[in-house]
Design a protein around this motif. Structure first.
Motif, short mmCIF file in Angstrom:
data_model
loop_
_atom_site.label_atom_id
_atom_site.label_comp_id
_atom_site.label_asym_id
_atom_site.label_seq_id
_atom_site.Cartn_x
_atom_site.Cartn_y
_atom_site.Cartn_z
N ILE A 1 34.88 59.12 40.88
CA ILE A 1 34.07 58.00 41.38
C ILE A 1 34.97 56.80 41.67
CG2 ILE A 1 32.22 56.38 40.82
CD1 ILE A 1 31.02 58.59 39.03
N ARG A 2 35.89 56.52 40.74
CA ARG A 2 36.80 55.38 40.90
C ARG A 2 37.64 55.54 42.17
NH1 ARG A 2 41.97 53.79 40.02
NH2 ARG A 2 42.31 51.68 39.18
N ALA B 1 35.52 49.49 36.15
CA ALA B 1 34.28 49.08 35.49
C ALA B 1 33.06 49.64 36.23
CB ALA B 1 34.21 47.56 35.41
N ALA B 2 33.09 49.59 37.56
CA ALA B 2 31.96 50.07 38.35
C ALA B 2 31.79 51.58 38.21
CB ALA B 2 32.13 49.68 39.81
N LEU C 1 22.81 46.87 39.36
CA LEU C 1 23.92 46.67 38.43
C LEU C 1 25.27 46.71 39.14
CD1 LEU C 1 22.75 49.12 35.61
CD2 LEU C 1 22.52 46.63 35.60
N ILE C 2 25.40 47.60 40.11
CA ILE C 2 26.71 47.91 40.69
C ILE C 2 27.11 46.96 41.82
CG2 ILE C 2 28.10 49.69 41.80
CD1 ILE C 2 27.27 50.20 38.85
N ILE C 3 26.19 46.64 42.70
CA ILE C 3 26.54 45.84 43.88
C ILE C 3 27.18 44.50 43.51
CG2 ILE C 3 25.62 44.61 45.88
CD1 ILE C 3 25.94 47.61 46.28
N PRO C 4 26.63 43.74 42.53
CA PRO C 4 27.31 42.48 42.17
C PRO C 4 28.74 42.69 41.69
CG PRO C 4 25.07 42.50 41.31
CD PRO C 4 25.35 43.88 41.81
N MET C 5 28.99 43.79 41.00
CA MET C 5 30.34 44.08 40.53
C MET C 5 31.27 44.30 41.71
SD MET C 5 29.39 46.68 37.40
CE MET C 5 31.09 46.86 36.87
#
Length: 205
Positions: free
Chosen positions: A129-130, A154-155, A185-189
């Protein structure tokens, strides 16, 4: 260390790696991972031990490559590539993670047999994924924010953790219904990796 399967262009190398990964996948249907020796893998793949070590340092590296390859097949089927701008690519990435967990836990017996090595499988999936997220990260992040590598790490953990929680939920909803929740949760990161536009400061004379 051998280069990633994603970076292999030689068709002969790709075929050999596919044979080794297929052999391990087949063996894991009847044996626990710790019972499988490199010799078992090479015999099932009809290659010699020297060839195995030309591609992988040990069976753990092969396991990681096998997980990553299976995940990237799902991504390829969905034509997923993340360029840092398209939220739909992130949603497809989350859906592929949901599908991968579902597909790899279809056999309760096999799941129990390989449970001791679940952390290795999880780490391989998070790494995959990373890798996808890093492809869309800017080369240099915001001067005041965390580096892109940290954000991608982190994402990727957040995506896997959220999907795993969904998977363990009794009577879990369809994957499509949980994607918007995970996206929140993910988009802001991921957006924090974008370079910030310089702001004009009013000067009073």
């Amino acid at each position: 260390m051998p280069i990633s399967d994603c970076e292999v262009r030689d068709p002969r190398m790709r075929r050999t790696r596919q044979l080794l990964q297929g052999a391990l996948r087949t063996l894991m249907q009847s044996k626990s991972f710790d019972e499988i020796a490199v010799q078992d893998i090479t015999e099932a793949a009809t290659v010699n031990r020297a060839t195995f070590y030309d591609h992988y340092t040990d069976k753990y590296a092969l396991l990681e490559a096998m997980v990553a390859s299976g995940f990237h097949v799902l991504l390829h089927e969905r034509n997923v590539s993340y360029d840092g701008t398209c939220p739909s690519a992130v949603s497809s990435l989350i859906l592929a993670t949901c599908d991968y967990l579902t597909h790899t836990h279809t056999s309760r017996t096999e799941c129990q047999r390989q449970s001791a090595f679940q952390p290795l499988i999880e780490a391989a999936l998070i790494t995959a994924i990373r890798r996808v997220l890093m492809e869309g990260m800017p080369k240099s992040g915001s001067a005041s924010g965390p580096p892109p590598e940290m954000i991608a790490t982190a994402a990727s953990w957040a995506i896997y953790g959220a999907v795993k929680e969904w998977f363990r939920t009794p009577g879990r909803p369809p994957a499509e219904e949980v994607i918007p929740v995970v996206m929140q949760l993910i988009i802001p990161m991921l957006e924090s990796a974008a370079p910030k536009e310089p702001q004009l400061v009013a000067v009073h004379y």
